[in-house]
Design a protein around this motif. Structure first.
Motif, PDB file in Angstrom:
ATOM      1  N   ASP A   3      44.092  36.468  26.386  1.00 43.40           N
ATOM      2  CA  ASP A   3      43.751  36.683  27.796  1.00 43.40           C
ATOM      3  C   ASP A   3      42.757  35.628  28.282  1.00 43.40           C
ATOM      4  N   TYR A   4      41.808  35.284  27.445  1.00 38.06           N
ATOM      5  CA  TYR A   4      40.840  34.242  27.780  1.00 38.06           C
ATOM      6  C   TYR A   4      41.564  32.926  28.065  1.00 38.06           C
ATOM      7  N   MET A   5      42.470  32.549  27.201  1.00 38.49           N
ATOM      8  CA  MET A   5      43.215  31.296  27.398  1.00 38.49           C
ATOM      9  C   MET A   5      44.084  31.365  28.656  1.00 38.49           C
ATOM     10  N   ALA A   6      44.689  32.528  28.901  1.00 40.91           N
ATOM     11  CA  ALA A   6      45.514  32.682  30.102  1.00 40.91           C
ATOM     12  C   ALA A   6      44.660  32.575  31.365  1.00 40.91           C
ATOM     13  N   LEU A   7      43.465  33.167  31.344  1.00 37.47           N
ATOM     14  CA  LEU A   7      42.574  33.080  32.508  1.00 37.47           C
ATOM     15  C   LEU A   7      42.140  31.633  32.736  1.00 37.47           C
ATOM     16  N   LEU A   8      41.771  30.924  31.691  1.00 39.54           N
ATOM     17  CA  LEU A   8      41.400  29.519  31.850  1.00 39.54           C
ATOM     18  C   LEU A   8      42.554  28.690  32.398  1.00 39.54           C
ATOM     19  N   THR A   9      43.752  29.014  31.989  1.00 34.61           N
ATOM     20  CA  THR A   9      44.928  28.324  32.531  1.00 34.61           C
ATOM     21  C   THR A   9      45.047  28.600  34.029  1.00 34.61           C
ATOM     22  N   GLU A  10      44.828  29.852  34.430  1.00 31.55           N
ATOM     23  CA  GLU A  10      44.869  30.206  35.863  1.00 31.55           C
ATOM     24  C   GLU A  10      43.813  29.414  36.641  1.00 31.55           C
ATOM     25  N   VAL A  11      42.609  29.308  36.091  1.00 29.29           N
ATOM     26  CA  VAL A  11      41.543  28.557  36.752  1.00 29.29           C
ATOM     27  C   VAL A  11      41.935  27.087  36.858  1.00 29.29           C
ATOM     28  N   SER A  12      42.430  26.513  35.790  1.00 32.77           N
ATOM     29  CA  SER A  12      42.760  25.080  35.818  1.00 32.77           C
ATOM     30  C   SER A  12      43.929  24.776  36.748  1.00 32.77           C
ATOM     31  N   CYS A  13      44.805  25.742  36.976  1.00 34.17           N
ATOM     32  CA  CYS A  13      45.969  25.546  37.850  1.00 34.17           C
ATOM     33  C   CYS A  13      45.734  26.038  39.281  1.00 34.17           C
ATOM     34  N   PHE A  14      44.578  26.601  39.558  1.00 31.08           N
ATOM     35  CA  PHE A  14      44.298  27.191  40.871  1.00 31.08           C
ATOM     36  C   PHE A  14      44.435  26.154  41.980  1.00 31.08           C
ATOM     37  N   GLU A  15      45.156  26.505  43.033  1.00 26.88           N
ATOM     38  CA  GLU A  15      45.323  25.610  44.178  1.00 26.88           C
ATOM     39  C   GLU A  15      45.227  26.354  45.512  1.00 26.88           C
ATOM     40  N   ASP A  16      44.871  27.629  45.505  1.00 27.02           N
ATOM     41  CA  ASP A  16      44.861  28.445  46.717  1.00 27.02           C
ATOM     42  C   ASP A  16      43.546  28.297  47.479  1.00 27.02           C
ATOM     43  N   PHE A  17      43.158  27.072  47.771  1.00 29.91           N
ATOM     44  CA  PHE A  17      41.944  26.831  48.532  1.00 29.91           C
ATOM     45  C   PHE A  17      42.243  27.001  50.014  1.00 29.91           C
ATOM     46  N   ASN A  18      41.331  27.658  50.719  1.00 31.70           N
ATOM     47  CA  ASN A  18      41.502  27.892  52.150  1.00 31.70           C
ATOM     48  C   ASN A  18      40.118  27.963  52.798  1.00 31.70           C
ATOM     49  N   THR A  19      40.079  28.179  54.100  1.00 27.97           N
ATOM     50  CA  THR A  19      38.799  28.169  54.806  1.00 27.97           C
ATOM     51  C   THR A  19      37.879  29.310  54.380  1.00 27.97           C
ATOM     52  N   GLU A  20      38.421  30.385  53.874  1.00 29.27           N
ATOM     53  CA  GLU A  20      37.582  31.501  53.446  1.00 29.27           C
ATOM     54  C   GLU A  20      36.900  31.242  52.103  1.00 29.27           C
ATOM     55  N   ASN A  21      37.615  30.645  51.151  1.00 29.76           N
ATOM     56  CA  ASN A  21      37.005  30.422  49.833  1.00 29.76           C
ATOM     57  C   ASN A  21      36.544  28.979  49.636  1.00 29.76           C
ATOM     58  N   ASP A  22      36.830  28.117  50.601  1.00 32.15           N
ATOM     59  CA  ASP A  22      36.479  26.705  50.465  1.00 32.15           C
ATOM     60  C   ASP A  22      36.048  26.130  51.818  1.00 32.15           C
ATOM     61  N   PRO A  23      35.012  26.706  52.446  1.00 33.91           N
ATOM     62  CA  PRO A  23      34.656  26.289  53.809  1.00 33.91           C
ATOM     63  C   PRO A  23      34.205  24.839  53.935  1.00 33.91           C
ATOM     64  N   TYR A  24      33.722  24.232  52.851  1.00 31.37           N
ATOM     65  CA  TYR A  24      33.256  22.845  52.914  1.00 31.37           C
ATOM     66  C   TYR A  24      34.267  21.850  52.357  1.00 31.37           C
ATOM     67  N   GLY A  25      35.415  22.350  51.900  1.00 30.97           N
ATOM     68  CA  GLY A  25      36.483  21.472  51.432  1.00 30.97           C
ATOM     69  C   GLY A  25      36.229  20.797  50.104  1.00 30.97           C
ATOM     70  N   GLU A  26      35.319  21.360  49.286  1.00 25.86           N
ATOM     71  CA  GLU A  26      34.966  20.722  48.014  1.00 25.86           C
ATOM     72  C   GLU A  26      35.729  21.269  46.810  1.00 25.86           C
ATOM     73  N   HIS A  27      36.535  22.295  46.996  1.00 25.88           N
ATOM     74  CA  HIS A  27      37.277  22.924  45.890  1.00 25.88           C
ATOM     75  C   HIS A  27      36.331  23.349  44.766  1.00 25.88           C
ATOM     76  N   ASP A  28      35.217  23.969  45.162  1.00 28.16           N
ATOM     77  CA  ASP A  28      34.198  24.362  44.189  1.00 28.16           C
ATOM     78  C   ASP A  28      34.150  25.857  43.911  1.00 28.16           C
ATOM     79  N   PHE A  29      35.053  26.625  44.496  1.00 26.57           N
ATOM     80  CA  PHE A  29      35.057  28.077  44.311  1.00 26.57           C
ATOM     81  C   PHE A  29      36.489  28.580  44.387  1.00 26.57           C
ATOM     82  N   GLY A  30      36.786  29.605  43.590  1.00 22.86           N
ATOM     83  CA  GLY A  30      38.099  30.238  43.676  1.00 22.86           C
ATOM     84  C   GLY A  30      38.027  31.674  43.194  1.00 22.86           C
ATOM     85  N   ALA A  31      38.923  32.480  43.690  1.00 28.26           N
ATOM     86  CA  ALA A  31      39.043  33.881  43.288  1.00 28.26           C
ATOM     87  C   ALA A  31      40.447  34.098  42.748  1.00 28.26           C
TER      88      ALA A  31
END
Length: 115
Positions: free
Chosen positions: A43-71
């Motif tokens: 599960d740890y490896m699967a979660l890290l894979t999800e983090v490394s592949c995350f691309e769902d950045f939007n104005t709510e989770n990335d207001p400054y456009g830096e791709h520094d946060f994700g849920a």
């Protein structure tokens, strides 16, 4: 460097760091909260894979456009990742997160209820 150029460079460096969690942490460190560290290895490896592949950045989770946060919703639990910028000794904030020569990225991966 203009503000927009700095933001683009920070975004590029953050994406590079996040996408290469398994192969290159030369410009950063990854910190795990106890809830993440307690996951089963698969599960740890699967979660890290999800983090490394995350691309769902939007104005709510990335207001400054830096791709520094994700849920991420993973197996019914919400997790966050956050990238912060430190000097190379990890003692103070970086003076310029767009400059990889003076910045160490520190990503924290946590359960949302640990925030």
């Amino acid at each position: 460097m203009k503000r927009n150029e700095k933001t683009q460079e920070i975004r590029k460096l953050n994406d590079q760091f996040r996408r290469n969690l398994f192969t290159n942490t030369a410009h950063g460190v990854v910190n795990l909260t106890s809830g993440v560290a307690a996951l089963a290895p698969a599960d740890y490896m699967a979660l890290l894979t999800e983090v490394s592949c995350f691309e769902d950045f939007n104005t709510e989770n990335d207001p400054y456009g830096e791709h520094d946060f994700g849920a991420i919703d993973f197996k019914g639990t919400k997790y966050f990742f956050k990238i912060d910028y430190y000097d190379t000794d990890l003692e103070c904030g970086s003076e310029d997160p767009a400059d990889p020569n003076i910045t160490c990225r520190a990503m924290t991966i946590m359960r949302a209820d640990e925030y």
